[in-house]
Structure formats: C-alpha cells, structure tokens
Design an enzyme around this catalytic site. Structure first.
Site, PDB file in Angstrom:
ATOM      1  N   ASP A  50     -16.509   3.166   4.994  1.00  0.00           N
ATOM      2  CA  ASP A  50     -17.867   3.402   5.487  1.00  0.00           C
ATOM      3  C   ASP A  50     -18.078   2.622   6.794  1.00  0.00           C
ATOM      4  O   ASP A  50     -17.986   1.392   6.794  1.00  0.00           O
ATOM      5  CB  ASP A  50     -18.830   2.911   4.396  1.00  0.00           C
TER       6      ASP A  50
ATOM      7  N   CYS B 242     -21.918  10.169   8.922  1.00  0.00           N
ATOM      8  CA  CYS B 242     -20.861   9.472   9.687  1.00  0.00           C
ATOM      9  C   CYS B 242     -19.484  10.088   9.447  1.00  0.00           C
ATOM     10  O   CYS B 242     -18.952  10.795  10.301  1.00  0.00           O
ATOM     11  CB  CYS B 242     -20.827   7.984   9.343  1.00  0.00           C
ATOM     12  N   ARG B 243     -18.893   9.827   8.278  1.00  0.00           N
ATOM     13  CA  ARG B 243     -17.484  10.203   8.067  1.00  0.00           C
ATOM     14  C   ARG B 243     -17.274  11.687   7.791  1.00  0.00           C
ATOM     15  O   ARG B 243     -16.384  12.305   8.377  1.00  0.00           O
ATOM     16  CB  ARG B 243     -16.904   9.386   6.897  1.00  0.00           C
ATOM     17  N   SER B 244     -18.064  12.265   6.866  1.00  0.00           N
ATOM     18  CA  SER B 244     -17.743  13.651   6.481  1.00  0.00           C
ATOM     19  C   SER B 244     -18.069  14.676   7.570  1.00  0.00           C
ATOM     20  O   SER B 244     -17.284  15.629   7.736  1.00  0.00           O
ATOM     21  CB  SER B 244     -18.332  14.035   5.120  1.00  0.00           C
TER      22      SER B 244
ATOM     23  N   CYS C 134     -18.878  12.415   1.937  1.00  0.00           N
ATOM     24  CA  CYS C 134     -19.002  10.951   2.007  1.00  0.00           C
ATOM     25  C   CYS C 134     -20.334  10.573   1.362  1.00  0.00           C
ATOM     26  O   CYS C 134     -20.898  11.378   0.608  1.00  0.00           O
ATOM     27  CB  CYS C 134     -18.882  10.453   3.445  1.00  0.00           C
TER      28      CYS C 134
ATOM     29  N   ASN D 285     -23.381  11.679   4.554  1.00  0.00           N
ATOM     30  CA  ASN D 285     -23.128  12.932   5.298  1.00  0.00           C
ATOM     31  C   ASN D 285     -23.649  12.857   6.741  1.00  0.00           C
ATOM     32  O   ASN D 285     -24.061  13.872   7.303  1.00  0.00           O
ATOM     33  CB  ASN D 285     -23.707  14.148   4.565  1.00  0.00           C
TER      34      ASN D 285
END
Ligand code: 4NP
Length: 160
Positions: A129, A18-20, A13, A16
C-alpha cells in the site's frame, strides 16, 4: 476454459485509487503493446473498501503512469460477489486484500483468486500500500505491476 476463449481480469486493492487502477492501466497497456486485445476481453479494477467509491485515481498513481506513457481512466468501485462470476481472474495486491476477498468469494464461483505478485518473475509477491508514503512507493508499485503484467501474459501462454 479453452485457450481460444478470451480472458477477463479484475485487479483489486483496498481503496481502488492507488494500486489496482495502476495495475488495470499497466496491464491494459501491456496487452495493447503485444497486440493481444482480442485475447483479453475485459480488464477492470475494484476495491475491498468503499471509502473512495466514485473517485478518480490518486494523482500520484496517475502521474506515475503518465510519466511512463500509460494512460489511466477509472472511477473507484467496490468489489462485489458477482465479480467472481464475471471475471476469470481476480488478482489482488496484498495478503489483507486476499483474506478479505476469500471471505466474500461465493462457493463454486469461476474466478481464480490470486496475488498479482505471484506472476512477478522477480518473485516480489506483495504490492505494498503506497497511500501514506512518498512517490517512490508508486514508482516501485509501477515496476512491480509492469513485471507482473508480462508474467501474467506468459503464464497464459499469450507471449513467449
Ligand atoms: P490502494 O491505496 O488500496 O492502493 O487504493 C489506498 C488508498 C486509500 C486508503 C488506503 C490505501 N485509505 O486509507 O484511504
């Protein structure tokens, strides 16, 4: 790649945090739940930006995962050109990640580069995001990466 080989997956993401790292944790948990640890050799995550290198994941990402029984352990790092040879799949969250990654992907490198959302059976391609939003964004991300994790294992023909 033969179906006998074990597979490595890198989630990417922007930051690195939050999402990934959530995708990494959820995919690792899903692999473990299905008893597929011997089929997936390596799971990691990285960011296209370097703002948060060395940081632990955002507390909202960690608490969302923990509330679903998924442990999270990661320190942010920036994606590198070598990642495209060290991983079979580089799976990102949104179109901006995808265009950034296409720019750094070396010609002839082995990794398959895709949106992780391409594996969502509900067809939600973009994992937005959540950084400037509320907890509901993280919860929504969690549902997306859970579905896409199952979808990825199905597309690899590791589950039915
Ligand atoms: P991520 O979220 O890409 O899912 O880790 C973000 C984290 C930090 C920032 C943006 C997005 N930031 O602008 O610092």
């Amino acid at each position: 790649m033969s179906s006998q080989d074990s597979i490595s997956v890198l989630f990417v993401c922007l930051g690195n945090i939050c999402r990934s790292p959530m995708a990494e944790a959820v995919f690792a948990h899903t692999v473990k739940q299905h008893g597929l640890n011997d089929k997936i050799s390596k799971i990691d995550s990285a960011g296209t930006a370097s703002y948060h290198v060395g940081s632990v994941p955002d507390s909202r990402s960690t608490s969302t995962c923990k509330s679903h029984g998924v442990p999270v352990k990661h320190h942010a790092r920036k994606v590198t050109k070598k990642d495209f040879d060290n991983f079979d799949y580089v799976l990102c969250m949104d179109e901006s990640n995808l265009s950034d990654l296409k720019r750094i992907q070396p010609n002839g490198s082995k990794a398959v580069l895709k949106l992780f959302g391409e594996f969502d059976p509900q067809g939600e391609r973009i994992i937005e995001d959540p950084y400037y939003g509320g907890n509901d964004g993280f919860e929504h991300n969690f549902k997306q990466v859970s579905r896409a994790s199952e979808g990825l294992l199905k597309s690899l023909q590791l589950i039915g």
